[in-house]
Write a protein that holds these residues in place. Sequence first.
Motif, PDB file in Angstrom:
ATOM      1  N   PRO A 167       0.836  -1.193   0.000  1.00  0.00           N
ATOM      2  CA  PRO A 167       0.000   0.000   0.000  1.00  0.00           C
ATOM      3  C   PRO A 167       0.874   1.247   0.000  1.00  0.00           C
ATOM      4  O   PRO A 167       1.936   1.245   0.588  1.00  0.00           O
ATOM      5  N   GLY A 168       0.405   2.251  -0.629  1.00  0.00           N
ATOM      6  CA  GLY A 168       1.172   3.485  -0.663  1.00  0.00           C
ATOM      7  C   GLY A 168       2.058   3.591  -1.880  1.00  0.00           C
ATOM      8  O   GLY A 168       2.575   4.650  -2.165  1.00  0.00           O
ATOM      9  N   TYR A 169       2.224   2.488  -2.581  1.00  0.00           N
ATOM     10  CA  TYR A 169       3.125   2.499  -3.724  1.00  0.00           C
ATOM     11  C   TYR A 169       2.729   3.562  -4.738  1.00  0.00           C
ATOM     12  O   TYR A 169       3.559   4.323  -5.231  1.00  0.00           O
ATOM     13  N   HIS A 170       1.436   3.613  -5.033  1.00  0.00           N
ATOM     14  CA  HIS A 170       0.985   4.561  -6.056  1.00  0.00           C
ATOM     15  C   HIS A 170       1.091   6.012  -5.613  1.00  0.00           C
ATOM     16  O   HIS A 170       1.114   6.906  -6.437  1.00  0.00           O
ATOM     17  N   ALA A 171       1.177   6.206  -4.286  1.00  0.00           N
ATOM     18  CA  ALA A 171       1.255   7.562  -3.762  1.00  0.00           C
ATOM     19  C   ALA A 171       2.681   8.100  -3.770  1.00  0.00           C
ATOM     20  O   ALA A 171       2.897   9.293  -3.670  1.00  0.00           O
ATOM     21  N   GLY A 172       3.646   7.211  -3.915  1.00  0.00           N
ATOM     22  CA  GLY A 172       5.041   7.635  -3.789  1.00  0.00           C
ATOM     23  C   GLY A 172       5.711   7.828  -5.125  1.00  0.00           C
ATOM     24  O   GLY A 172       5.125   7.600  -6.175  1.00  0.00           O
ATOM     25  N   GLU A 204      -0.862   6.835   7.902  1.00  0.00           N
ATOM     26  CA  GLU A 204      -1.280   6.240   9.178  1.00  0.00           C
ATOM     27  C   GLU A 204      -2.440   5.292   8.944  1.00  0.00           C
ATOM     28  O   GLU A 204      -3.317   5.562   8.120  1.00  0.00           O
ATOM     29  N   GLY A 205      -2.424   4.180   9.632  1.00  0.00           N
ATOM     30  CA  GLY A 205      -3.521   3.233   9.529  1.00  0.00           C
ATOM     31  C   GLY A 205      -3.280   2.158   8.486  1.00  0.00           C
ATOM     32  O   GLY A 205      -3.937   1.129   8.498  1.00  0.00           O
ATOM     33  N   GLU A 206      -2.332   2.406   7.564  1.00  0.00           N
ATOM     34  CA  GLU A 206      -2.011   1.389   6.565  1.00  0.00           C
ATOM     35  C   GLU A 206      -0.804   0.578   7.007  1.00  0.00           C
ATOM     36  O   GLU A 206       0.007   1.025   7.814  1.00  0.00           O
ATOM     37  N   TYR A 207      -0.702  -0.617   6.448  1.00  0.00           N
ATOM     38  CA  TYR A 207       0.439  -1.484   6.738  1.00  0.00           C
ATOM     39  C   TYR A 207       1.734  -0.742   6.430  1.00  0.00           C
ATOM     40  O   TYR A 207       1.898  -0.187   5.341  1.00  0.00           O
ATOM     41  N   GLY A 208       2.631  -0.713   7.391  1.00  0.00           N
ATOM     42  CA  GLY A 208       3.931  -0.069   7.173  1.00  0.00           C
ATOM     43  C   GLY A 208       3.899   1.448   7.246  1.00  0.00           C
ATOM     44  O   GLY A 208       4.788   2.114   6.707  1.00  0.00           O
ATOM     45  N   ALA A 209       2.870   1.988   7.918  1.00  0.00           N
ATOM     46  CA  ALA A 209       2.740   3.447   8.003  1.00  0.00           C
ATOM     47  C   ALA A 209       4.046   4.096   8.450  1.00  0.00           C
ATOM     48  O   ALA A 209       4.694   3.631   9.377  1.00  0.00           O
ATOM     49  N   GLY A 210       4.414   5.155   7.762  1.00  0.00           N
ATOM     50  CA  GLY A 210       5.659   5.862   8.066  1.00  0.00           C
ATOM     51  C   GLY A 210       6.377   6.222   6.785  1.00  0.00           C
ATOM     52  O   GLY A 210       5.852   6.045   5.682  1.00  0.00           O
ATOM     53  N   THR A 211       7.581   6.740   6.931  1.00  0.00           N
ATOM     54  CA  THR A 211       8.341   7.229   5.793  1.00  0.00           C
ATOM     55  C   THR A 211       9.373   6.197   5.345  1.00  0.00           C
ATOM     56  O   THR A 211      10.092   5.645   6.166  1.00  0.00           O
ATOM     57  N   VAL A 212       9.404   5.967   4.043  1.00  0.00           N
ATOM     58  CA  VAL A 212      10.320   4.987   3.453  1.00  0.00           C
ATOM     59  C   VAL A 212      11.312   5.720   2.561  1.00  0.00           C
ATOM     60  O   VAL A 212      10.921   6.531   1.724  1.00  0.00           O
ATOM     61  N   ARG A 213      12.581   5.424   2.774  1.00  0.00           N
ATOM     62  CA  ARG A 213      13.629   6.040   1.966  1.00  0.00           C
ATOM     63  C   ARG A 213      14.566   4.923   1.502  1.00  0.00           C
ATOM     64  O   ARG A 213      14.917   4.038   2.286  1.00  0.00           O
TER      65      ARG A 213
END
Length: 142
Positions: free
Chosen positions: A4-9, A82-91
Motif C-alpha cells: 500500500p502506498g506504492y501509487h502515492a510515492g 497512518e492506519g495502513e500497513y507499514g505506516a511511516g516514511t520509506v527512503r
Amino acid sequence: MNDPGYHAGKRTGKPAPGLPVFVVQEHDARTHHFDFRLEHGGVLKSWAVPRGVPTTPGERRLAVETEDHSLEFAHFEGTIPEGEYGAGTVRIWDFGHFTEEAWENDRIEVVLEGKKLHGRYVFVRFKKAGENQWLLLKARDG
Ligand code: MN
C-alpha cells in the motif's frame, strides 16, 4: 504481496538487466528499522533489520522475515499513511543487484553489488530465537 502506498510515492532507481535486484529501505515507522529485500521467485523476499545491515565482515544482525512485497516496491520512496500497513516514511538506503550463491530453506547466500553494500552476505535461520527470525551476516570475501 502488500505494498500500500506504492501509487502515492515516487519511483527511483533502475533495475540492472539480467540480475535480480536488492533494496534496503530505511523505514521510519513506529519503530525505526531497515527493510532488506531480495528479488526471488518473482517477488521481493523481505526482512526487517532493526539495527541496519552489517558492513564489517563477521558482523551479524538480527533480521526478521516479513511479508513478500511486489517487485515494484523496490523503487518505492514516500510516506505510507497512518492506519495502513507499514505506516511511516520509506527512503531507499541502498539499491543494486546481486548474484545468488545459495537459496535454501535455512540459509541464503548472496553477493551484493550496490551503491553502499558490496560483497557476500549470508542469511541463516535463527531457530532458537523463534519463527521468522534470521541472522544476517556479512561474510569475509575471498
Ligand atoms: Mn518496514
